[in-house]
Scaffold this active site. Structure first.
Site, short mmCIF file in Angstrom:
data_model
loop_
_atom_site.label_atom_id
_atom_site.label_comp_id
_atom_site.label_asym_id
_atom_site.label_seq_id
_atom_site.Cartn_x
_atom_site.Cartn_y
_atom_site.Cartn_z
N HIS A 1 42.74 58.85 -2.24
CA HIS A 1 43.09 57.60 -2.91
C HIS A 1 44.49 57.15 -2.53
CE1 HIS A 1 44.83 55.47 -6.50
NE2 HIS A 1 43.75 54.75 -6.31
N SER B 1 38.49 52.35 -7.40
CA SER B 1 38.87 52.99 -6.13
C SER B 1 38.22 54.36 -6.00
CB SER B 1 40.39 53.12 -6.05
OG SER B 1 41.02 51.86 -6.01
N ARG C 1 42.37 62.45 -5.14
CA ARG C 1 43.63 61.72 -5.33
C ARG C 1 44.40 61.63 -4.01
NH1 ARG C 1 45.98 59.19 -9.25
NH2 ARG C 1 44.32 59.85 -10.68
#
Length: 212
Positions: free
Chosen positions: A41, A15, A38
């Site tokens: 994500h 990812s 993050r």
């Protein structure tokens, strides 16, 4: 469309590779890169490349605070649950949320305010290093800014990423102008998952540094 086979233990890594590929030539300073990635994500939203705001030395302050055994206070139990407990334990930290405490509910009702704002008042009495992570309630950010202005409570860092429409943008700008070290997502976007993602990113940065 052909499915891509990825081993379960490699899904997160893949990812992040896709995110990096799609960002292309966009540059992110190394200090904040793990946090930005993050957040993207967690949300699949590339707007976080542009809307995340970091006050001067915010990441360094966050890491130093966690190294000193800080307590992270969240404004939702969802954000609390999303913060990696094992990572907290590795660094001698803990996470608290007061939203479901009976005394908070009673005080909020009596004073005609929100539980989120009342939770800030309760956190102000901890007498410990605090990182306050707000992912849902702008009233929590507003109350934090009142405390900061009055000198009654100043967390070492505030993560201010409430999501929504009513006073969300305004409360984030109040936070930026308060002078407290902060990380926020300008605009309407955010949420409990983003708040916990930012906390986790910083904890994982500490993990990486301890191994180097």
């Amino acid at each position: 469309m052909k499915l891509e086979y990825v081993a379960p233990q490699e899904i997160e890594q893949r990812s992040f590779e896709i995110i990096t590929e799609e960002l292309g030539d966009k540059k992110i300073p190394d200090e904040i890169r793990p946090i930005v990635l993050r957040c993207i994500h967690t949300t699949a939203d590339f707007d976080y490349y542009e809307n995340l705001y970091f006050s001067e030395n915010a990441v360094r302050i966050a890491k130093d605070t966690l190294r000193n055994g800080a307590v992270i206070v969240t404004d939702t139990n969802m954000a609390k649950a999303g913060i990696n407990q094992s990572a907290l334990n590795r660094h001698g930290c803990e996470v608290m949320c007061f939203m479901s405490d009976p005394d908070v509910a009673e005080t909020a009702k009596r004073n005609g305010t929100t539980r989120a704002a009342t939770s800030v008042d309760k956190a102000s009495m901890l007498n410990r290093p605090v990182i306050y992570a707000v992912g849902n309630a702008p009233t929590a950010l507003i109350r934090l800014c009142e405390h900061i202005r009055n000198g009654t409570f100043k967390p070492e860092l505030v993560i201010g990423v409430p999501v929504g429409f009513v006073n969300v943008v305004q409360s984030k700008e109040m936070l930026i102008n308060s002078g407290v070290p902060c990380i926020t997502a300008r605009g309407r976007k955010g949420g409990s998952t983003v708040a916990s993602a930012i906390c986790n990113a910083i904890l994982y940065m500490l993990d990486a540094e301890s191994k180097s």
